[in-house]
Design a protein around this motif. Structure first.
Motif, PDB file in Angstrom:
ATOM      1  N   ALA A  27       1.055  -0.704  -0.176  1.00  0.00           N
ATOM      2  CA  ALA A  27       0.072   0.243  -0.043  1.00  0.00           C
ATOM      3  C   ALA A  27       0.523   1.021  -0.141  1.00  0.00           C
ATOM      4  CB  ALA A  27      -0.894   0.472   0.721  1.00  0.00           C
ATOM      5  N   PRO A  28       0.157   1.933  -0.305  1.00  0.00           N
ATOM      6  CA  PRO A  28       1.279   3.412  -0.591  1.00  0.00           C
ATOM      7  C   PRO A  28       1.409   3.747   0.860  1.00  0.00           C
ATOM      8  CG  PRO A  28      -1.170   3.625  -2.075  1.00  0.00           C
ATOM      9  CD  PRO A  28      -0.783   2.272  -1.108  1.00  0.00           C
ATOM     10  N   LYS A  33       1.051   6.107   2.692  1.00  0.00           N
ATOM     11  CA  LYS A  33       0.458   7.400   3.853  1.00  0.00           C
ATOM     12  C   LYS A  33      -0.187   7.170   5.200  1.00  0.00           C
ATOM     13  CE  LYS A  33      -1.608  11.916   2.156  1.00  0.00           C
ATOM     14  NZ  LYS A  33      -2.774  11.893   0.931  1.00  0.00           N
ATOM     15  N   LEU A  34       0.173   7.689   5.865  1.00  0.00           N
ATOM     16  CA  LEU A  34      -0.556   6.663   7.382  1.00  0.00           C
ATOM     17  C   LEU A  34      -1.328   7.985   7.780  1.00  0.00           C
ATOM     18  CD1 LEU A  34       2.699   4.806   9.103  1.00  0.00           C
ATOM     19  CD2 LEU A  34       0.484   4.135   7.336  1.00  0.00           C
ATOM     20  N   LEU A  35      -1.995   8.027   8.955  1.00  0.00           N
ATOM     21  CA  LEU A  35      -3.102   9.172   8.935  1.00  0.00           C
ATOM     22  C   LEU A  35      -2.260   9.318   9.805  1.00  0.00           C
ATOM     23  CD1 LEU A  35      -6.034   9.888   9.704  1.00  0.00           C
ATOM     24  CD2 LEU A  35      -5.803   7.997  11.736  1.00  0.00           C
ATOM     25  N   ASN A  52      -6.920  17.270   4.618  1.00  0.00           N
ATOM     26  CA  ASN A  52      -7.628  17.785   3.536  1.00  0.00           C
ATOM     27  C   ASN A  52      -9.204  16.606   4.423  1.00  0.00           C
ATOM     28  OD1 ASN A  52      -6.492  18.438   0.914  1.00  0.00           O
ATOM     29  ND2 ASN A  52      -5.158  16.615   1.068  1.00  0.00           N
ATOM     30  N   ILE A  53      -8.122  15.877   5.225  1.00  0.00           N
ATOM     31  CA  ILE A  53      -9.460  14.948   6.454  1.00  0.00           C
ATOM     32  C   ILE A  53     -10.457  16.145   6.776  1.00  0.00           C
ATOM     33  CG2 ILE A  53      -9.771  14.007   8.311  1.00  0.00           C
ATOM     34  CD1 ILE A  53      -6.912  12.500   7.940  1.00  0.00           C
ATOM     35  N   HIS A  80     -13.284  17.392   4.649  1.00  0.00           N
ATOM     36  CA  HIS A  80     -13.110  16.005   3.917  1.00  0.00           C
ATOM     37  C   HIS A  80     -14.712  15.151   5.250  1.00  0.00           C
ATOM     38  CE1 HIS A  80     -14.376  12.026   2.451  1.00  0.00           C
ATOM     39  NE2 HIS A  80     -13.718  11.144   3.421  1.00  0.00           N
ATOM     40  N   LYS A 135     -10.663  15.249  -3.979  1.00  0.00           N
ATOM     41  CA  LYS A 135     -10.991  15.902  -2.474  1.00  0.00           C
ATOM     42  C   LYS A 135     -10.575  15.086  -1.422  1.00  0.00           C
ATOM     43  CE  LYS A 135     -11.961  20.904  -3.083  1.00  0.00           C
ATOM     44  NZ  LYS A 135     -12.970  22.152  -2.928  1.00  0.00           N
ATOM     45  N   ARG A 185     -11.090  11.026   0.354  1.00  0.00           N
ATOM     46  CA  ARG A 185     -10.012  10.264   1.067  1.00  0.00           C
ATOM     47  C   ARG A 185     -11.523   9.638   1.251  1.00  0.00           C
ATOM     48  NH1 ARG A 185      -8.049  14.137  -1.450  1.00  0.00           N
ATOM     49  NH2 ARG A 185      -6.430  15.271  -0.958  1.00  0.00           N
ATOM     50  N   MET A 201      -9.925   7.050   5.108  1.00  0.00           N
ATOM     51  CA  MET A 201      -9.661   6.648   6.323  1.00  0.00           C
ATOM     52  C   MET A 201      -9.830   5.968   6.688  1.00  0.00           C
ATOM     53  SD  MET A 201      -9.629   9.029   9.782  1.00  0.00           S
ATOM     54  CE  MET A 201     -10.173  10.451   9.554  1.00  0.00           C
ATOM     55  N   PRO A 212      -2.899   2.225  10.727  1.00  0.00           N
ATOM     56  CA  PRO A 212      -3.949   3.130   9.644  1.00  0.00           C
ATOM     57  C   PRO A 212      -3.492   4.090   8.927  1.00  0.00           C
ATOM     58  CG  PRO A 212      -3.100   4.290  11.635  1.00  0.00           C
ATOM     59  CD  PRO A 212      -2.489   2.825  11.871  1.00  0.00           C
ATOM     60  N   ILE A 213      -4.477   4.382   7.769  1.00  0.00           N
ATOM     61  CA  ILE A 213      -4.147   4.970   6.741  1.00  0.00           C
ATOM     62  C   ILE A 213      -5.404   5.871   6.455  1.00  0.00           C
ATOM     63  CG2 ILE A 213      -4.930   3.328   5.172  1.00  0.00           C
ATOM     64  CD1 ILE A 213      -2.367   2.832   3.385  1.00  0.00           C
ATOM     65  N   VAL A 214      -4.638   7.006   5.400  1.00  0.00           N
ATOM     66  CA  VAL A 214      -6.189   7.769   4.694  1.00  0.00           C
ATOM     67  C   VAL A 214      -5.234   7.499   3.356  1.00  0.00           C
ATOM     68  CG1 VAL A 214      -6.297  10.351   4.112  1.00  0.00           C
ATOM     69  CG2 VAL A 214      -5.737   9.426   6.369  1.00  0.00           C
ATOM     70  N   GLU A 231      -4.733   6.543  -5.249  1.00  0.00           N
ATOM     71  CA  GLU A 231      -4.066   5.490  -4.096  1.00  0.00           C
ATOM     72  C   GLU A 231      -4.988   4.002  -4.132  1.00  0.00           C
ATOM     73  OE1 GLU A 231      -1.223   7.992  -1.826  1.00  0.00           O
ATOM     74  OE2 GLU A 231      -3.327   7.882  -1.074  1.00  0.00           O
ATOM     75  N   TYR A 291      -4.722  -0.237  -6.081  1.00  0.00           N
ATOM     76  CA  TYR A 291      -4.851  -1.773  -5.592  1.00  0.00           C
ATOM     77  C   TYR A 291      -5.388  -2.696  -7.349  1.00  0.00           C
ATOM     78  CZ  TYR A 291      -3.984  -1.057  -0.566  1.00  0.00           C
ATOM     79  OH  TYR A 291      -3.311  -0.346   0.298  1.00  0.00           O
ATOM     80  N   ASP A 341      -2.619  -5.600   3.668  1.00  0.00           N
ATOM     81  CA  ASP A 341      -1.264  -4.053   4.385  1.00  0.00           C
ATOM     82  C   ASP A 341      -0.922  -3.706   5.026  1.00  0.00           C
ATOM     83  OD1 ASP A 341       0.163  -4.863   1.503  1.00  0.00           O
ATOM     84  OD2 ASP A 341      -1.213  -2.899   0.378  1.00  0.00           O
TER      85      ASP A 341
END
Lengths: 440, 440
Positions: free
Chosen positions: A37-38, A40-42, A47-48, A51, B128, B130, B132, B140-142, B147, B151, B201
């Protein structure tokens, strides 16, 4: 494991068993691949916050679209047209191509199905529609649309392809675009009645060897079909992907000849006549024939060839923001008018080496089949190719092999392997690679 | 015979073999039936003359519709809506129903897919967007949309049904309409990624037993899913029938839980959180539970039940101009959230006698399956019913049997047998027939 994948783990060799195996969902590369997976951790991602704000907005009322349309953000996902008339810009004799780079799975939504018209899109009043079936049958008949639909129906997922798909490319790459290179094809669920069912009622005379099909558009497009195909799996269809045919697909009914040239599948159908000889219509003499090197032309050349194309990546859809070491899916479509796709091989070095791709999803006869090949991205340039094989043993040819079959001026039935060059900047280019060292 | 029908002539008993058999195209009633064509032979029909004249008209230019739309003659084939708010006419919390009587095959075109909104249709900017994923996961990931789409993808043909489909009918027939009785369901090819692939992942902690899914629409619709389902076959999907999700289906992504209540398949998905306990959201306590006779409510009641409905004839689509002695097809849809439909029986006498219908076309797990029963029209009134069975052994219940399961006030998960009365004038009426003589 689900029943689906459990079933596919079996291997057998007989053709009957093979068919059973491939007609269920195939296992995709998904379960086998170790996907990274990319990373990019939380975190405190602005943007969140943006969002989450969406949740405060009241949306559209539900009765706004009795018949729904795509999101405004998808406005570039459209068919693109090319005029085929000498008066540039006239779109009566024209072709519109499906945006294959934007399609997923094997169903093409009706709004994006490719179209070829010879004299514009006809609009037929279904209440005035009549289908005449006559000639060498015992009981000639005229059917209304309601009467036609009283026959028991059948639905099949089938591709349609113009035999001139990729024609412009026969001298070498012309378009840096998947849509313009291979977009004269689509795949849908078609519903109608088998012609053999109707002919059981009407009685076909032993002397009937050919069927003329005639459309009610401005060109009165007409073609002649061998009666063996008519009795095998030909259909008269009135629905596509669950709803009535669209006007540009021949509303209210068209002929459907599974696996055969789309131009034979007469739209706005009004008349079927049975006879002892071919009709030799304009569209099967001046066009849709193939001139070979010997000077002779190939006629009666109906099934579309074993073919495949990589749809991701492609010129319109390059990879973005990949990290070295990331596993990424190379995906594409394979199809054959002769039957069912049995396997697809993928090359990343312009055809010097091939590795087996996995078929995924439904693998059905005369239908698009998705294939998938997982590639570990290493940042190096690639020469991507795919090569398909069908259950009749047909293998997709190289460019040079193809020239030996359909001649150096052959624009119909092109199915040679296409090469996408992936450069170091990840841009994708339509190129021609010669690996077989034959003269052109 | 084609390979398709040849294959289906085999019969085997093991479950694995059964699955193989049903996953290919099934033989429809077509080849078996002696169909009598309407006996309108070719003659001097003024309609033919009119018809032939069409060939003289120039049609529309092909670039008129980059994204195609239905024929103007199909303007009545639309979703029909019902408000679910106290302020009559407000369509933010509402449902729109698919015109099942007009659908063919098993694919519902995207413009006609049923919709349920709790606070209107949200419009999310894909740039925009995302997603989560957090809680009891190791990483944890965004994710951005690009992205997420990196997969490997998977496509499946699956039905979606609101668990309140047919709810208004629990006190007896309310609507003389297939669309309003059963239209809160549709069937499409969905493409996305299995959640199990993403979780491979991210790493899911052993203490994670439930997943919260949250939408970014005005209602922030949220539901809790057992982790077993998440790891089994749950998907995050971004495409429907080949193209991007429509706004009303959750563009750009929604959750897909094959066979389970559509309201669990959160649209406009923005957040997935893993936890040790269910969240008990509003929509899984005050709603979407079933009060039984004992006074206890059934919660965590997720898969849609084994079900079927006759779609032709139906109140909106009665038979027309039939001749006594003519063979006519009774057709319908069967589906089960528990698995694959194995057979459907049809009754013409209100359930006193049942005969086996034939499954036709693709028979896939958690997908609509078409069935067909050929009937020799004799002009007499009929009480038409269908009853489905799935590969888990579930049998569609009668109205009385159903009341024993979900209680007398149960409006969710209704799957009891529906009766269409066909009168001598061929009009079709929604009626209730009690054959099992049980108290209500």
């Amino acid at each position: 494991m689900s029943k689906i994948s459990e079933n596919n783990l079996e291997t057998t060799n007989s053709r009957r068993d093979f068919f059973k195996k491939t007609a269920v969902y195939s296992v995709s590369a998904i379960t086998a691949a170790a996907v990274l997976a990319p990373a990019k951790l939380l975190a405190d991602d602005e943007n969140i916050i943006h969002h989450v704000k969406w949740g405060t907005t009241l949306g559209d009322e539900l009765n706004k679209y009795p018949y729904g349309i795509p999101s405004k953000y998808e406005h570039n996902v459209v068919r693109r047209t090319s005029s085929l008339m000498s008066s540039a810009g006239d779109m009566h004799a024209a072709v519109s191509m499906s945006p294959l780079h934007e399609l997923e799975g094997i169903i093409t939504p009706n709004g994006l199905h490719f179209t070829r018209t010879h004299n514009g899109v006809a609009h037929i009043d279904p209440n005035k529609f009549r289908l005449m079936i006559h000639g060498l049958v015992d009981k000639p008949i005229v059917l209304t649309l309601d009467e036609l639909k009283q026959y028991p129906s059948e639905s099949r997922i089938l591709f349609l392809e113009c035999p001139a798909n990729g024609a412009a490319e026969w001298k070498g790459p012309q378009f840096n675009s998947l849509q313009f290179v291979k977009g004269m094809m689509s795949n849908s669920e078609w519903t109608g009645v088998r012609l053999s069912v109707i002919l059981d009622d009407l009685g076909i005379k032993p002397t009937a060897k050919w069927m003329l099909a005639e459309g009610s558009d401005g060109s009165e497009m007409s073609r002649t079909i061998p009666v063996e195909k008519v009795l095998d799996d030909a259909m008269i269809v009135w629905a596509q992907n669950g709803e009535a045919l669209r006007p540009e697909q021949g509303y209210p009914v068209r002929l459907m000849l599974p696996g055969w040239e789309a131009n034979l599948c007469i739209k706005w159908l009004k008349r079927l006549e049975f006879g002892a000889e071919p009709w030799y219509c304009k569209e099967e003499t001046s066009k849709y024939t193939v001139l070979t090197k010997s000077g002779k032309a190939i006629q009666h050349f109906y099934p579309l060839e074993t073919n495949s194309i990589i749809t991701s990546p492609c010129p319109e859809k390059p990879w973005k923001n990949l990290k070295v070491g990331q596993m990424i899916e190379i995906e594409g479509l394979a199809w054959s008018g002769h039957g069912t796709i049995t396997n697809v091989d993928v090359s990343i070095d312009g055809g010097q080496n091939y590795k087996e791709a996995q078929l995924k999803g439904l693998v059905l006869p005369k239908s698009w089949t998705r294939f998938s090949y997982m590639h570990k991205y290493d940042g190096k340039p690639l020469l991507l190719q795919s090569r398909s094989v069908d259950d009749s043993g047909n293998v997709q040819p190289t460019v040079t092999q193809e020239k030996g079959i359909i001649g150096v001026e052959g624009v119909y039935h092109r199915n040679s392997i296409v090469t996408w060059e992936v450069r170091a900047d990840n841009s994708v280019h339509n190129v021609q690679v010669r690996t077989d060292n034959c003269p052109s």
